[in-house]
Design an enzyme around this catalytic site. Structure first.
Site, short mmCIF file in Angstrom:
data_model
loop_
_atom_site.label_atom_id
_atom_site.label_comp_id
_atom_site.label_asym_id
_atom_site.label_seq_id
_atom_site.Cartn_x
_atom_site.Cartn_y
_atom_site.Cartn_z
N CYS A 111 0.85 -1.19 0.00
CA CYS A 111 0.00 0.00 0.00
C CYS A 111 0.89 1.24 0.00
CB CYS A 111 -0.88 -0.03 1.25
SG CYS A 111 -2.01 1.37 1.39
N HIS A 154 -9.23 -3.63 -2.26
CA HIS A 154 -8.24 -2.92 -1.45
C HIS A 154 -8.59 -1.43 -1.38
CE1 HIS A 154 -3.88 -2.23 -0.18
NE2 HIS A 154 -4.29 -1.01 -0.49
N GLU A 155 -8.90 -0.84 -2.55
CA GLU A 155 -9.20 0.60 -2.60
C GLU A 155 -10.53 0.92 -1.93
OE1 GLU A 155 -6.74 2.46 -3.20
OE2 GLU A 155 -5.56 0.82 -4.00
N HIS A 158 -10.23 1.24 1.70
CA HIS A 158 -9.73 2.54 2.16
C HIS A 158 -10.88 3.52 2.40
CE1 HIS A 158 -5.41 2.30 2.21
NE2 HIS A 158 -5.34 1.87 0.95
#
Length: 184
Positions: A111, A154-155, A158
């Site tokens: 990351c 993953h994004e 966030h």
């Protein structure tokens, strides 16, 4: 131009907060932010530009990583296994369905907001269907599998204050789940 100095690091409170929905129609300011995020990803994958500006290579960037707590993300993946590139700028993305089957990257995940290595497997859904709006405010719905699906999860994490290492099994970090697919 976004550089590594603009990317907040692990421990910053924004990374653990749930980002706000983006109001539609998408503002000029938000469109500019999305364009700068995509430009960063492209620059970070260009060896010459990355070296000149000290950029770490990335395939995805969520707005909270540049301390903008809004549900926006950019993804730029060059040449997947079928020779396709994926270039996305998404607003208010959400996963509306996913496979039961799990997948993981054998080398773990990294990351741009995490400087140190966090070894271990991150199990995610092998396939996901994403609903969002594109940069022009047009509704977007698409199914992704394998590596692009992992990047998008993953994004999107966030945007919800979740970090990739939250998924690593602390007792046995490199043990794959039964029936999980290794994605290269």
């Amino acid at each position: 131009m976004i550089t590594m100095e603009n990317i907040i690091r692990d421990g910053h409170e924004t990374l653990r907060n749930k980002a706000e929905e983006v109001k539609l129609p998408i503002s000029t300011e938000d469109k500019t932010t999305l364009d700068e995020m995509l430009e960063f990803l492209k620059n970070s994958q260009d060896e010459t530009i990355a070296k000149k500006y000290g950029l770490r290579s990335g395939v995805g960037l969520a707005a909270p990583q540049i301390n903008v707590s809004k549900k926006m993300l950019a993804v730029y993946i060059q040449d997947d296994s079928k020779g396709n590139s994926i270039e996305l700028q998404l607003v208010n993305p959400k996963i509306v369905s996913h496979s039961v089957q799990k997948a993981y990257l054998p080398g773990g995940e990294g990351c741009l907001s995490v400087d140190e290595s966090k070894p271990g497997l991150v199990h995610r859904n092998y396939k996901v269907t994403i609903e969002a709006f594109d940069i022009d405010g047009t509704p977007f719905k698409k199914r992704f599998k394998g590596y692009p699906a992992i990047v998008l999860q993953h994004e999107i994490d966030h945007l919800n204050g979740v970090m990739f290492y939250d998924y690593i099994n602390q007792n046995d970090p490199f043990k794959p789940l039964d029936d999980a697919v290794e994605v290269n």
